[in-house]
Design a protein around this motif. Structure first.
Motif, mmCIF file in Angstrom:
data_model
loop_
_atom_site.group_PDB
_atom_site.id
_atom_site.type_symbol
_atom_site.label_atom_id
_atom_site.label_comp_id
_atom_site.label_asym_id
_atom_site.label_seq_id
_atom_site.Cartn_x
_atom_site.Cartn_y
_atom_site.Cartn_z
ATOM 1 N N ARG A 142 0.850 -1.195 0.000
ATOM 2 C CA ARG A 142 0.000 0.000 0.000
ATOM 3 C C ARG A 142 0.885 1.243 0.000
ATOM 4 O O ARG A 142 1.702 1.414 0.910
ATOM 5 N N GLY A 143 0.737 2.084 -1.003
ATOM 6 C CA GLY A 143 1.479 3.339 -1.052
ATOM 7 C C GLY A 143 2.976 3.158 -0.936
ATOM 8 O O GLY A 143 3.654 3.936 -0.251
ATOM 9 N N GLY A 144 3.496 2.110 -1.561
ATOM 10 C CA GLY A 144 4.927 1.871 -1.528
ATOM 11 C C GLY A 144 5.400 1.143 -0.285
ATOM 12 O O GLY A 144 6.597 0.858 -0.155
ATOM 13 N N GLN A 145 4.469 0.826 0.633
ATOM 14 C CA GLN A 145 4.819 0.092 1.857
ATOM 15 C C GLN A 145 4.462 -1.381 1.678
ATOM 16 O O GLN A 145 3.318 -1.705 1.340
ATOM 17 N N LEU A 146 5.440 -2.252 1.896
ATOM 18 C CA LEU A 146 5.161 -3.680 1.813
ATOM 19 C C LEU A 146 4.157 -4.085 2.883
ATOM 20 O O LEU A 146 4.119 -3.488 3.970
ATOM 21 N N HIS A 147 3.363 -5.081 2.578
ATOM 22 C CA HIS A 147 2.485 -5.683 3.589
ATOM 23 C C HIS A 147 3.383 -6.281 4.672
ATOM 24 O O HIS A 147 4.490 -6.758 4.368
ATOM 25 N N PRO A 148 2.966 -6.278 5.944
ATOM 26 C CA PRO A 148 3.797 -6.829 7.015
ATOM 27 C C PRO A 148 4.270 -8.266 6.749
ATOM 28 O O PRO A 148 5.397 -8.628 7.125
ATOM 29 N N VAL A 149 3.449 -9.060 6.074
ATOM 30 C CA VAL A 149 3.879 -10.439 5.778
ATOM 31 C C VAL A 149 4.986 -10.429 4.722
ATOM 32 O O VAL A 149 5.952 -11.197 4.801
ATOM 33 N N GLN A 150 4.876 -9.553 3.735
ATOM 34 C CA GLN A 150 5.950 -9.435 2.735
ATOM 35 C C GLN A 150 7.252 -9.013 3.406
ATOM 36 O O GLN A 150 8.320 -9.583 3.149
ATOM 37 N N ALA A 151 7.152 -8.003 4.280
ATOM 38 C CA ALA A 151 8.360 -7.513 4.961
ATOM 39 C C ALA A 151 8.970 -8.606 5.835
ATOM 40 O O ALA A 151 10.199 -8.759 5.899
ATOM 41 N N ALA A 152 8.115 -9.409 6.476
ATOM 42 C CA ALA A 152 8.622 -10.478 7.351
ATOM 43 C C ALA A 152 9.332 -11.562 6.538
ATOM 44 O O ALA A 152 10.340 -12.127 6.981
ATOM 45 N N PHE A 153 8.829 -11.862 5.354
ATOM 46 C CA PHE A 153 9.496 -12.860 4.511
ATOM 47 C C PHE A 153 10.903 -12.386 4.127
ATOM 48 O O PHE A 153 11.837 -13.175 4.054
ATOM 49 N N ILE A 154 11.033 -11.100 3.872
ATOM 50 C CA ILE A 154 12.367 -10.570 3.542
ATOM 51 C C ILE A 154 13.260 -10.603 4.778
ATOM 52 O O ILE A 154 14.405 -11.059 4.733
ATOM 53 N N ALA A 155 12.715 -10.158 5.912
ATOM 54 C CA ALA A 155 13.521 -10.084 7.141
ATOM 55 C C ALA A 155 13.993 -11.464 7.591
ATOM 56 O O ALA A 155 15.100 -11.603 8.124
ATOM 57 N N HIS A 156 13.167 -12.496 7.351
ATOM 58 C CA HIS A 156 13.509 -13.845 7.820
ATOM 59 C C HIS A 156 14.023 -14.736 6.701
ATOM 60 O O HIS A 156 14.164 -15.944 6.902
ATOM 61 N N ASP A 157 14.273 -14.152 5.526
ATOM 62 C CA ASP A 157 14.807 -14.945 4.415
ATOM 63 C C ASP A 157 13.895 -16.146 4.144
ATOM 64 O O ASP A 157 14.368 -17.288 4.032
ATOM 65 N N GLY A 158 12.601 -15.867 4.010
ATOM 66 C CA GLY A 158 11.620 -16.947 3.904
ATOM 67 C C GLY A 158 11.466 -17.525 2.518
ATOM 68 O O GLY A 158 10.353 -17.924 2.138
ATOM 69 N N PHE A 159 12.536 -17.584 1.771
ATOM 70 C CA PHE A 159 12.457 -18.153 0.408
ATOM 71 C C PHE A 159 13.855 -18.490 -0.090
ATOM 72 O O PHE A 159 14.860 -18.004 0.446
#
Ligand code: FES
Ligand code: FES
Length: 236
Positions: A142-159
């Motif tokens: 939303r408005g250039g802000q990642l959804h909290p789940v998207q941000a968490a996947f990046i922070a935790h290397d979820g892929f």
């Protein structure tokens, strides 16, 4: 040694002739077609029927007008009524973040949100969802802000390769809403609804059970689970 005929007059291959056809085909057994079968009138009936113009669901049928609302935008499309929602998203709207893994409802790579609830886009037809709000991975920020789940996947290397990731994230967003709504899972201690699982105490077992429809061929599960539990915590 020549072929013999059985009591009905149908030719039978000798053992030597049979082996000869197998070897000559490089190990692939080529069985002769008995004349009685080759000449069966019904065999011609199984050939593809010619296109019948104007008949829905048949080759040559005209496309139908379909309106889809995806990520807040209305789209007027002309689709073959047999088009899956997944194919409409990917092939017609070019929203290729939603992935096609199995196309059979088995991997979860195609998960999108339909009015906030997670579904497999490969298992439903686009024409059935003209009244629905469809959200894909492209519509979560939303408005250039990642959804909290998207941000968490990046922070935790979820892929790792990332192929399953859009489906994992959309599924997790829908799953966390189910938890917030008090929906129990098979891993929940109480199925009566008297004591529901909260986002605060969303255990690893709960996450694994609730996300079991989303497969990851890279087996990035430990980090996926950590990301989702972290996102759940941030939504308290
Ligand atoms: S592509 Fe839809 S579940 Fe696998
Ligand atoms: S990160 Fe590769 S399939 Fe999940």
């Amino acid at each position: 040694m020549g072929n013999r005929h059985d009591d009905t007059g149908t030719p039978r291959l000798s053992r030597r002739a049979f082996l000869g056809t197998t070897v000559a085909a490089g190990g692939i057994t080529v069985l002769p077609v008995p004349p009685a079968v080759a000449q069966t009138p019904g065999a011609a009936d199984s050939a593809p029927m010619p296109a019948a113009a104007g008949e829905p669901g048949r080759p040559g049928a005209p496309n139908a007008p379909v309106t889809l609302t995806v990520n807040g935008q209305r789209h007027q499309l002309a689709l073959d009524v047999r088009t899956s929602l997944l194919d409409a998203l990917r092939e017609t709207l070019h929203l290729t973040g939603t992935k096609k893994g199995c196309d059979h409802g088995q991997c979860g790579a195609c998960t999108v949100l339909l009015n906030g609830r997670r579904i497999n886009a490969c298992l439903t037809l686009a024409v059935m969802h003209q009244q629905d709000e469809i959200t894909t991975i492209e519509g979560l920020e939303r408005g250039g802000q990642l959804h909290p789940v998207q941000a968490a996947f990046i922070a935790h290397d979820g892929f790792q390769c990332g192929f399953c990731t859009p489906g994992q994230i959309c599924s997790a967003v829908g799953m966390l809403r189910e938890v917030a709504d008090g929906v129990p899972s098979h891993a929940s201690a109480d199925l009566s609804g008297a004591r529901t699982v909260s986002l605060q105490d969303l255990s690893e077992a709960e996450v694994r059970e609730r996300m079991s429809g989303n497969l990851c061929r890279c087996s990035a599960y430990p980090n996926i689970v950590a990301a989702i539990r972290s996102a759940a915590g941030s939504q308290r």
